[in-house]
Design a protein around this motif. Structure first.
Motif, PDB file in Angstrom:
ATOM      1  N   ASN A   1       0.855  -1.179   0.000  1.00  0.00           N
ATOM      2  CA  ASN A   1       0.000   0.000   0.000  1.00  0.00           C
ATOM      3  C   ASN A   1       0.898   1.239   0.000  1.00  0.00           C
ATOM      4  N   LEU A   2       0.303   2.430  -0.036  1.00  0.00           N
ATOM      5  CA  LEU A   2       1.096   3.652  -0.110  1.00  0.00           C
ATOM      6  C   LEU A   2       2.015   3.845   1.090  1.00  0.00           C
ATOM      7  N   ASP A   3       1.709   3.217   2.209  1.00  0.00           N
ATOM      8  CA  ASP A   3       2.558   3.315   3.396  1.00  0.00           C
ATOM      9  C   ASP A   3       3.636   2.232   3.420  1.00  0.00           C
ATOM     10  N   ARG A   4       3.800   1.523   2.298  1.00  0.00           N
ATOM     11  CA  ARG A   4       4.799   0.455   2.141  1.00  0.00           C
ATOM     12  C   ARG A   4       4.520  -0.775   3.002  1.00  0.00           C
ATOM     13  N   LYS A   5       3.299  -0.945   3.403  1.00  0.00           N
ATOM     14  CA  LYS A   5       2.923  -2.139   4.150  1.00  0.00           C
ATOM     15  C   LYS A   5       2.482  -3.213   3.153  1.00  0.00           C
ATOM     16  N   PRO A   6       2.848  -4.486   3.395  1.00  0.00           N
ATOM     17  CA  PRO A   6       2.473  -5.546   2.453  1.00  0.00           C
ATOM     18  C   PRO A   6       0.973  -5.796   2.435  1.00  0.00           C
ATOM     19  N   VAL A   7       0.475  -6.139   1.262  1.00  0.00           N
ATOM     20  CA  VAL A   7      -0.923  -6.527   1.106  1.00  0.00           C
ATOM     21  C   VAL A   7      -0.921  -8.053   1.022  1.00  0.00           C
ATOM     22  N   ARG A   8      -1.342  -8.673   2.099  1.00  0.00           N
ATOM     23  CA  ARG A   8      -1.339 -10.140   2.209  1.00  0.00           C
ATOM     24  C   ARG A   8      -2.540 -10.736   1.491  1.00  0.00           C
ATOM     25  N   GLY A   9      -2.313 -11.826   0.787  1.00  0.00           N
ATOM     26  CA  GLY A   9      -3.418 -12.547   0.163  1.00  0.00           C
ATOM     27  C   GLY A   9      -4.072 -11.841  -0.999  1.00  0.00           C
ATOM     28  N   ALA A  10      -3.393 -10.859  -1.599  1.00  0.00           N
ATOM     29  CA  ALA A  10      -3.970 -10.195  -2.776  1.00  0.00           C
ATOM     30  C   ALA A  10      -4.083 -11.217  -3.910  1.00  0.00           C
ATOM     31  N   LYS A  11      -5.176 -11.180  -4.624  1.00  0.00           N
ATOM     32  CA  LYS A  11      -5.383 -12.086  -5.758  1.00  0.00           C
ATOM     33  C   LYS A  11      -4.840 -11.423  -7.017  1.00  0.00           C
ATOM     34  N   LEU A  12      -3.951 -12.123  -7.715  1.00  0.00           N
ATOM     35  CA  LEU A  12      -3.373 -11.619  -8.950  1.00  0.00           C
ATOM     36  C   LEU A  12      -3.785 -12.524 -10.102  1.00  0.00           C
ATOM     37  N   THR A  13      -4.392 -11.940 -11.121  1.00  0.00           N
ATOM     38  CA  THR A  13      -4.609 -12.633 -12.380  1.00  0.00           C
ATOM     39  C   THR A  13      -3.613 -12.002 -13.344  1.00  0.00           C
ATOM     40  N   VAL A  14      -2.754 -12.838 -13.921  1.00  0.00           N
ATOM     41  CA  VAL A  14      -1.671 -12.370 -14.777  1.00  0.00           C
ATOM     42  C   VAL A  14      -1.833 -13.038 -16.137  1.00  0.00           C
ATOM     43  N   TRP A  15      -1.787 -12.256 -17.232  1.00  0.00           N
ATOM     44  CA  TRP A  15      -1.906 -12.839 -18.562  1.00  0.00           C
ATOM     45  C   TRP A  15      -0.996 -12.099 -19.534  1.00  0.00           C
ATOM     46  N   GLN A  16      -0.643 -12.792 -20.610  1.00  0.00           N
ATOM     47  CA  GLN A  16       0.313 -12.230 -21.551  1.00  0.00           C
ATOM     48  C   GLN A  16       0.277 -12.967 -22.876  1.00  0.00           C
ATOM     49  N   ALA A  17       0.914 -12.354 -23.878  1.00  0.00           N
ATOM     50  CA  ALA A  17       1.127 -13.014 -25.172  1.00  0.00           C
ATOM     51  C   ALA A  17       2.268 -14.018 -25.032  1.00  0.00           C
ATOM     52  N   ASN A  18       2.355 -14.931 -25.965  1.00  0.00           N
ATOM     53  CA  ASN A  18       3.471 -15.878 -25.965  1.00  0.00           C
ATOM     54  C   ASN A  18       4.725 -15.202 -26.538  1.00  0.00           C
ATOM     55  N   THR A  19       5.775 -15.963 -26.690  1.00  0.00           N
ATOM     56  CA  THR A  19       7.046 -15.400 -27.168  1.00  0.00           C
ATOM     57  C   THR A  19       6.950 -14.831 -28.581  1.00  0.00           C
ATOM     58  N   PHE A  20       5.939 -15.257 -29.352  1.00  0.00           N
ATOM     59  CA  PHE A  20       5.750 -14.767 -30.713  1.00  0.00           C
ATOM     60  C   PHE A  20       4.841 -13.537 -30.776  1.00  0.00           C
ATOM     61  N   GLY A  21       4.292 -13.125 -29.632  1.00  0.00           N
ATOM     62  CA  GLY A  21       3.407 -11.967 -29.603  1.00  0.00           C
ATOM     63  C   GLY A  21       1.951 -12.294 -29.844  1.00  0.00           C
ATOM     64  N   ARG A  22       1.552 -13.519 -29.563  1.00  0.00           N
ATOM     65  CA  ARG A  22       0.150 -13.909 -29.761  1.00  0.00           C
ATOM     66  C   ARG A  22      -0.453 -14.406 -28.460  1.00  0.00           C
ATOM     67  N   TYR A  23      -1.692 -13.982 -28.223  1.00  0.00           N
ATOM     68  CA  TYR A  23      -2.450 -14.416 -27.046  1.00  0.00           C
ATOM     69  C   TYR A  23      -3.228 -15.688 -27.379  1.00  0.00           C
ATOM     70  N   ALA A  24      -3.421 -16.532 -26.387  1.00  0.00           N
ATOM     71  CA  ALA A  24      -4.284 -17.712 -26.536  1.00  0.00           C
ATOM     72  C   ALA A  24      -5.719 -17.239 -26.300  1.00  0.00           C
ATOM     73  N   HIS A  25      -6.231 -16.450 -27.232  1.00  0.00           N
ATOM     74  CA  HIS A  25      -7.554 -15.830 -27.107  1.00  0.00           C
ATOM     75  C   HIS A  25      -8.223 -15.871 -28.478  1.00  0.00           C
ATOM     76  N   CYS A  26      -9.494 -16.186 -28.502  1.00  0.00           N
ATOM     77  CA  CYS A  26     -10.212 -16.349 -29.771  1.00  0.00           C
ATOM     78  C   CYS A  26     -10.262 -15.075 -30.605  1.00  0.00           C
ATOM     79  N   ASN A  27     -10.133 -13.894 -30.008  1.00  0.00           N
ATOM     80  CA  ASN A  27     -10.193 -12.640 -30.755  1.00  0.00           C
ATOM     81  C   ASN A  27      -8.840 -12.145 -31.249  1.00  0.00           C
ATOM     82  N   ASP A  28      -7.757 -12.841 -30.912  1.00  0.00           N
ATOM     83  CA  ASP A  28      -6.436 -12.400 -31.364  1.00  0.00           C
ATOM     84  C   ASP A  28      -6.229 -12.864 -32.804  1.00  0.00           C
ATOM     85  N   SER A  29      -6.251 -11.919 -33.738  1.00  0.00           N
ATOM     86  CA  SER A  29      -6.108 -12.242 -35.160  1.00  0.00           C
ATOM     87  C   SER A  29      -4.655 -12.164 -35.636  1.00  0.00           C
ATOM     88  N   ASN A  30      -3.726 -11.968 -34.730  1.00  0.00           N
ATOM     89  CA  ASN A  30      -2.314 -11.937 -35.083  1.00  0.00           C
ATOM     90  C   ASN A  30      -1.952 -13.266 -35.753  1.00  0.00           C
TER      91      ASN A  30
END
Length: 190
Positions: A54-83
């Motif tokens: 947080n802004l006071d530099r205190k840890p936020v315990r148990g925060a839920k993180l959803t992380v997503w990204q393209a692969n090494t070629f720049g393409r997402y595993a997503h039906c709308n990615d037309s790359n």
């Protein structure tokens, strides 16, 4: 607490257009070896680690993180990615994890590739984060240090403090086999 000990909140970034839908995110923190896959993901293996604070530099315990990204070629595993770049059958590209008691999170993944976002715009390599703390939600993106495309990325350059979205190299002493990047995420209250 001194005012100089306070930090800026991590800037918001857009959610999509490739927010994971139709698949369950992995719950393991290693996206380079997906359960049920015959091999390893393609590309440069990296580790991203950081703290949710947080802004006071205190840890936020148990925060839920959803992380997503393209692969090494720049393409997402997503039906709308037309790359036209290839999909990597050994890379899901999405994980859901929680920060530990010290606010620390860690993922092992591959460095995503740059990709076209329009006729005159190439997105630099980046990783998306949705963080749900105890009091707030933040959607942001982590960019890689030293990437030439960072300087002309419309989304990165649209924020007041773009440096807050660029990861920093971390020590390689304990993991010499791959690059380690640090990306702390700061929420207002946590």
């Amino acid at each position: 607490m001194r005012k100089s000990d306070r930090r800026h909140r991590t800037p918001d970034q857009i959610l999509g257009p490739y927010f994971p839908t139709g698949r369950r995110p992995a719950t393991q923190d290693d996206l380079t070896a997906t359960k049920g896959a015959d091999g390893l993901a393609q590309g440069e293996f990296i580790e991203v680690t950081g703290r949710i604070l947080n802004l006071d530099r205190k840890p936020v315990r148990g925060a839920k993180l959803t992380v997503w990204q393209a692969n090494t070629f720049g393409r997402y595993a997503h039906c709308n990615d037309s790359n036209p770049a290839p999909l990597d059958p050994n890379f899901v590209g999405c994980v859901c994890i929680r920060s530990n008691g010290d606010g620390v999170y860690r993922i092992k993944t591959v460095k995503p590739g740059a990709y076209p976002a329009g006729p005159d715009w190439i997105r630099p390599p980046h990783i998306h984060f949705e963080v749900q703390g105890q009091f707030e939600r933040l959607v942001t993106q982590m960019y890689f240090p030293g990437e030439p495309l960072n300087a002309c990325d419309r989304l990165l350059m649209s924020v007041l403090y773009p440096d807050l979205l660029i990861a920093t190299p971390a020590s390689l002493e304990d993991r010499p086999e791959h690059r380690v990047l640090n990306f702390d995420i700061v929420l207002t209250r946590g």
